[in-house]
Scaffold this motif. Structure first.
Motif, PDB file in Angstrom:
ATOM      1  N   ILE A 162      -0.123  62.256  16.265  1.00 33.64           N
ATOM      2  CA  ILE A 162      -0.159  62.063  17.898  1.00 33.64           C
ATOM      3  C   ILE A 162      -2.244  63.268  17.565  1.00 33.64           C
ATOM      4  CG2 ILE A 162      -0.381  63.459  20.120  1.00 33.64           C
ATOM      5  CD1 ILE A 162       2.306  64.181  20.072  1.00 33.64           C
ATOM      6  N   ALA A 163      -2.326  63.345  16.549  1.00 34.00           N
ATOM      7  CA  ALA A 163      -4.524  64.185  16.812  1.00 34.00           C
ATOM      8  C   ALA A 163      -4.839  62.913  16.571  1.00 34.00           C
ATOM      9  CB  ALA A 163      -4.457  64.831  15.943  1.00 34.00           C
ATOM     10  N   ILE A 164      -4.469  61.915  15.123  1.00 34.92           N
ATOM     11  CA  ILE A 164      -5.148  60.490  14.958  1.00 34.92           C
ATOM     12  C   ILE A 164      -4.534  59.789  16.161  1.00 34.92           C
ATOM     13  CG2 ILE A 164      -4.494  58.590  13.564  1.00 34.92           C
ATOM     14  CD1 ILE A 164      -3.632  61.020  11.225  1.00 34.92           C
ATOM     15  N   GLY A 165      -3.596  59.604  16.334  1.00 42.19           N
ATOM     16  CA  GLY A 165      -3.880  58.591  17.631  1.00 42.19           C
ATOM     17  C   GLY A 165      -4.810  58.774  18.993  1.00 42.19           C
ATOM     18  N   ILE A 166      -4.580  59.929  19.372  1.00 40.42           N
ATOM     19  CA  ILE A 166      -6.119  60.894  20.351  1.00 40.42           C
ATOM     20  C   ILE A 166      -6.488  59.918  20.002  1.00 40.42           C
ATOM     21  CG2 ILE A 166      -6.828  62.221  21.590  1.00 40.42           C
ATOM     22  CD1 ILE A 166      -4.010  63.455  21.660  1.00 40.42           C
TER      23      ILE A 166
ATOM     24  N   ILE B 232     -16.521  54.695   2.128  1.00 42.40           N
ATOM     25  CA  ILE B 232     -16.650  55.656   0.751  1.00 42.40           C
ATOM     26  C   ILE B 232     -16.026  57.483   1.173  1.00 42.40           C
ATOM     27  CG2 ILE B 232     -18.400  56.558  -0.328  1.00 42.40           C
ATOM     28  CD1 ILE B 232     -20.027  54.224   0.013  1.00 42.40           C
ATOM     29  N   GLY B 233     -16.318  57.507   2.224  1.00 40.72           N
ATOM     30  CA  GLY B 233     -15.848  59.090   3.098  1.00 40.72           C
ATOM     31  C   GLY B 233     -14.643  58.964   3.086  1.00 40.72           C
TER      32      GLY B 233
ATOM     33  N   ILE C  97      -8.386  63.870   7.989  1.00 45.13           N
ATOM     34  CA  ILE C  97     -10.434  63.224   8.284  1.00 45.13           C
ATOM     35  C   ILE C  97     -10.599  61.907   7.624  1.00 45.13           C
ATOM     36  CG2 ILE C  97     -12.532  64.125   7.884  1.00 45.13           C
ATOM     37  CD1 ILE C  97     -11.013  66.980   7.544  1.00 45.13           C
ATOM     38  N   ALA C  98      -9.639  61.806   6.614  1.00 45.75           N
ATOM     39  CA  ALA C  98      -9.466  60.436   6.252  1.00 45.75           C
ATOM     40  C   ALA C  98      -9.257  59.074   6.552  1.00 45.75           C
ATOM     41  CB  ALA C  98      -8.567  60.918   4.703  1.00 45.75           C
TER      42      ALA C  98
ATOM     43  N   PHE D 265     -12.918  55.339  11.795  1.00 44.58           N
ATOM     44  CA  PHE D 265     -14.408  54.965  12.317  1.00 44.58           C
ATOM     45  C   PHE D 265     -15.297  53.607  10.903  1.00 44.58           C
ATOM     46  CE2 PHE D 265     -18.587  55.572  10.933  1.00 44.58           C
ATOM     47  CZ  PHE D 265     -19.348  55.863  12.088  1.00 44.58           C
ATOM     48  N   ALA D 266     -14.660  54.116  10.264  1.00 44.14           N
ATOM     49  CA  ALA D 266     -14.989  52.767   9.270  1.00 44.14           C
ATOM     50  C   ALA D 266     -14.589  50.717   9.779  1.00 44.14           C
ATOM     51  CB  ALA D 266     -14.620  52.480   7.694  1.00 44.14           C
TER      52      ALA D 266
END
Length: 104
Positions: free
Chosen positions: A12-16, A53-54, A63-64, A70-71
């Motif tokens: 859920i956190a990743i989805g939001i 890369i990050g 975070i990954a 984001f990428a």
């Protein structure tokens, strides 16, 4: 971060966060095209490469994952910046009067 896993809300956190990241890119693309035109497409390329890369270097799955989102949102923005120019030409979005000669 462990409490996300313990409470089974990591997805859920990743989805939001994915929703927020993608939503953040819409106004960024509009403003970037307005002020800089399509010549700023390489900024999104650099951001996307940095995000990949990050994502590879970070051990935390949350975070990954978000760096990956984001990428690829950055990569998608390259396409969108050129489509935004077409939307401006159609009159759907305002044209920057300081760059009017670029739309001819």
């Amino acid at each position: 971060m462990d409490w996300l896993i313990t409470n089974h809300i990591g997805g859920i956190a990743i989805g939001i966060c994915t929703f927020l990241i993608i939503g953040m890119f819409h106004p960024i693309v509009i403003k970037a095209e307005y002020y800089f035109g399509t010549r700023c497409w390489w900024w999104f390329l650099v951001l996307g490469i940095a995000g990949i890369i990050g994502s590879v270097l970070v051990n935390d799955l949350l975070i990954a994952s978000l760096l990956g989102v984001f990428a690829f949102s950055s990569f998608w923005s390259i396409k969108e910046i050129f489509e935004q120019r077409e939307r401006v030409l159609k009159g759907w979005f305002p044209m920057n009067p300081k760059r009017e000669q670029e739309y001819r």
